[in-house]
Scaffold this active site. Sequence first.
Site, PDB file in Angstrom:
ATOM      1  N   ASP A  44     -28.250 -15.586 -16.044  1.00 15.26           N
ATOM      2  CA  ASP A  44     -28.371 -13.952 -15.790  1.00 15.26           C
ATOM      3  C   ASP A  44     -29.059 -12.867 -16.912  1.00 15.26           C
ATOM      4  O   ASP A  44     -29.716 -12.234 -16.227  1.00 15.26           O
ATOM      5  CB  ASP A  44     -26.796 -13.650 -15.489  1.00 15.26           C
ATOM      6  CG  ASP A  44     -26.987 -11.622 -14.851  1.00 15.26           C
ATOM      7  OD1 ASP A  44     -27.211 -12.105 -13.727  1.00 15.26           O
ATOM      8  OD2 ASP A  44     -26.616 -11.304 -15.016  1.00 15.26           O
ATOM      9  N   CYS A 135     -27.209  -6.488  -6.586  1.00 14.94           N
ATOM     10  CA  CYS A 135     -27.119  -6.518  -8.329  1.00 14.94           C
ATOM     11  C   CYS A 135     -26.710  -5.409  -8.118  1.00 14.94           C
ATOM     12  O   CYS A 135     -25.092  -5.167  -8.816  1.00 14.94           O
ATOM     13  CB  CYS A 135     -28.449  -7.547  -8.463  1.00 14.94           C
ATOM     14  SG  CYS A 135     -28.542  -7.209 -10.231  1.00 14.94           S
ATOM     15  N   TYR A 139     -22.773  -4.875  -8.570  1.00 14.38           N
ATOM     16  CA  TYR A 139     -21.975  -5.592 -10.351  1.00 14.38           C
ATOM     17  C   TYR A 139     -21.121  -4.128 -10.169  1.00 14.38           C
ATOM     18  O   TYR A 139     -20.421  -4.217 -10.156  1.00 14.38           O
ATOM     19  CB  TYR A 139     -22.912  -5.494 -11.153  1.00 14.38           C
ATOM     20  CG  TYR A 139     -23.057  -6.739 -10.767  1.00 14.38           C
ATOM     21  CD1 TYR A 139     -24.057  -7.509 -10.200  1.00 14.38           C
ATOM     22  CD2 TYR A 139     -23.159  -7.759 -12.481  1.00 14.38           C
ATOM     23  CE1 TYR A 139     -23.855  -9.219 -10.345  1.00 14.38           C
ATOM     24  CE2 TYR A 139     -24.015  -9.170 -12.566  1.00 14.38           C
ATOM     25  CZ  TYR A 139     -23.841  -9.525 -11.899  1.00 14.38           C
ATOM     26  OH  TYR A 139     -24.220 -10.821 -11.501  1.00 14.38           O
ATOM     27  N   GLU A 209     -27.174 -13.764  -3.877  1.00 17.89           N
ATOM     28  CA  GLU A 209     -26.022 -13.241  -5.353  1.00 17.89           C
ATOM     29  C   GLU A 209     -24.673 -14.229  -5.389  1.00 17.89           C
ATOM     30  O   GLU A 209     -24.185 -14.598  -6.094  1.00 17.89           O
ATOM     31  CB  GLU A 209     -25.940 -11.509  -4.975  1.00 17.89           C
ATOM     32  CG  GLU A 209     -26.662 -11.034  -4.968  1.00 17.89           C
ATOM     33  CD  GLU A 209     -26.359 -11.002  -6.964  1.00 17.89           C
ATOM     34  OE1 GLU A 209     -25.612 -11.464  -7.397  1.00 17.89           O
ATOM     35  OE2 GLU A 209     -27.250 -10.381  -7.599  1.00 17.89           O
TER      36      GLU A 209
END
Length: 220
Positions: A44, A135, A139, A209
Site C-alpha cells: 500500500d 480507494c 477506506y 481493491e
Amino acid sequence: MSFFARLREAAGPDWTAYVEHPFVRQMQDGTLPQAAFRHYLVQDYLFLIQFARAYALAIYKSPTLGDMRHALSGVRAILDMEMDLHVELCAGWGLSREDLEKAREERQTMAYTRFVLDAGGQGDLLDLLVALAPCVLGYAEIGARLAKTPSGSDPQNPYARWISEYASDAYQDVAASFAAWMDKLAADYETPARRMRLEHLFRQASILEADFWQMGLERA
C-alpha cells in the site's frame, strides 16, 4: 442520491466484496495474520506513491483553479498523512522508509495503480476521480464502520491504529470533500452517454481493491 451513492449502488456485489472482504472482517476482530497486514501495508505504501502521481495528474486535468486546489490537497493528504502512517506502523517491524521504497511491487499493485493512471490519462478529471473513488471513499466507509464495533474500537486490537486513522475526523473530512468535489464535477460533466463508462470504471476499481486485500491474505 449523491453521485457516489449511485456508483456504489451500480457496483452492487463488487462493492460489497471489497468493503466486506475477509481481510477487512479479520482486521475488525483482530484475527488478521500479521504477515498479511505487513505485506499489504508495504504494497500500500508503493500504491500511495502512484496515487500521489494520480492526484498530480488531476492537477493537470483540472479545468479550474478550484479543481487544482482540490487535487493539490489530495497530494498533500497522501504525502503528509497516509504515507507517514505506513512508515510509523512498519517501523515496528524494523522496516525503514527506505526499505518500503525499495520493495518490489506485486502484480496486484501494478494492475490497480496503472489502471487508475490509465483512466486519468485517457479520460478527463471526472474519469480520474471515479477511478480514485473506491480507494478514497471505501477506506472512509470501512474505517467508520469498523470503529463503531466493539472489537474494532478496542485499543487492544492490533489493527486499532489503522482503523482509527481512517475513522478519524481528518480522514473523514478528506473523503467528504472528495465526494462533494466529485458530485460537482458529475453535475457539470456527466451525461447519459458517459454513465456506463463511469460505472464500469468504478466497478473495476472496486474489484481491484478486493484483489489488493486478497493479495495480503494469500501472503499469509
